[in-house]
Design an enzyme around this catalytic site. Structure first.
Site, short mmCIF file in Angstrom:
data_model
loop_
_atom_site.label_atom_id
_atom_site.label_comp_id
_atom_site.label_asym_id
_atom_site.label_seq_id
_atom_site.Cartn_x
_atom_site.Cartn_y
_atom_site.Cartn_z
CB SER A 139 -0.96 0.13 1.21
OG SER A 139 -0.04 0.04 2.62
CG HIS A 160 -3.36 -2.97 0.88
ND1 HIS A 160 -3.88 -2.15 1.41
CD2 HIS A 160 -2.22 -3.44 1.48
CE1 HIS A 160 -3.33 -2.02 2.72
NE2 HIS A 160 -2.40 -2.91 2.71
CD GLU A 172 -7.42 -0.14 0.59
OE1 GLU A 172 -7.98 0.93 0.91
OE2 GLU A 172 -6.01 -0.31 0.82
CG ASN A 211 -3.00 1.76 5.18
OD1 ASN A 211 -3.53 1.21 6.01
ND2 ASN A 211 -2.08 0.94 4.43
#
Length: 304
Positions: A139, A160, A172, A211
């Site tokens: 990420s 991810h 993701e 994140n």
């Protein structure tokens, strides 16, 4: 766990039918993330190869997974039959190229070093057919930064997973400007076949969605602490009891690793050049003091 890359008729018959033709998976890197991603794929019915340059790392990963699966069986989370079938589908090998050449998707989960990742992708591109998806689990490093190292950038993307991958539901899926619609469709079908909740981004951005949300909370928590508004213990308590988060931002930093948080922020700064992306000075202070959290025995909190 088998140290081989061949498939059997039994394994092939259990491959999910709705995975857009994906039957075989290779995961490069047998660390915590890589080994658990491989386990997720094997549990979902995919013929899976876990690859590392060191046999010792593969052996350690197998031991850790076996212990985790045994605990899951004891607690009723999985049946013994499910675990046994997954072991039959999961093989380990140091022969990365052979495993990758026999796979429909390769997920890179190696060290967070751009030079190393670019080399890995370039070498994978040379041995994999043009229809093989090449995905990075990072990420911090968006796939456009490795895609120009391959001849077929249209089959490159970020996929991810979150730690621990065996537990966390979210994955993701992130394209770069040259990622083909076919790659996105097949990667999405594969992710759903894993039983994960798919979050698809329309374009890449460092940190992606989860994140970046997490970082916004963390930055605000650090700002509140820096201003003397509240102690970090009370900030954590507010997150747990008022927001119903399973743990507060400082507890989470200790769990993930202060060193990892520092690395993520530093990597984002290197990509964006934005001073706002730099690690917070309090994170840097802990990092330089070797207070990484649970792994070092002390971070924000102390761990006997």
């Amino acid at each position: 766990m088998r140290a081989q890359t061949q498939k059997s008729s039994t394994e092939e018959s259990t491959t999910p039918a709705d995975a857009a033709g994906i039957q075989a998976v290779t995961v490069v890197g047998a660390g915590t993330m890589g080994s658990q991603i491989a386990a997720v794929a094997a549990l979902a019915g995919f013929r899976t190869h876990l690859v590392d340059i060191a046999q010792e790392q593969l052996d350690a990963a197998a031991e850790q997974l076996r212990g985790r699966f045994d605990r899951d069986v004891e607690k009723g989370r999985r049946s013994r039959a499910q675990v046994s079938a997954a072991w039959e589908r999961l093989g380990t090998t140091t022969d990365r190229d052979a495993a990758a050449a026999a796979s429909d998707i390769v997920i890179e989960a190696a060290v967070e070093d751009l030079t190393i990742k670019r080399r890995i992708f370039s070498e994978l591109d040379a041995v994999c057919g043009p229809g093989t998806i090449l995905a990075t689990n990072s990420s911090n490093i968006v796939s456009s930064r490795v895609a120009d190292a391959v001849e077929h950038p249209e089959r490159v993307c970020n996929l991810h997973f979150f730690n621990p991958a065996l537990v966390m539901e979210c994955v993701e899926l992130v394209p770069h400007p040259q990622t083909s619609p076919e790659t996105m469709e097949r990667a999405a079908a594969f992710t759903r076949a894993l039983g994960k909740t798919l979050v698809t981004l329309r374009k890449e951005i460092p940190g992606f969605v989860a994140n970046r949300l997490l970082n916004a909370i963390r930055q605000e928590a650090l700002s509140l602490l820096d201003q003397g508004v509240a102690d970090f213990e009370d900030i954590d308590a507010a997150a747990r009891t008022a927001l119903r988060h399973p743990m507060g931002p400082f507890e989470l930093m200790d769990l993930v690793g202060v060193d990892v948080v520092h690395m993520i922020r530093q990597a984002e700064y290197e990509q964006t050049g934005d001073p706002e992306s730099l690690p917070h000075p309090m994170i840097t202070e802990l990092y330089e003091a070797g207070r990484y959290g649970r792994k070092s025995g002390r971070g924000w909190y102390s761990y006997p």
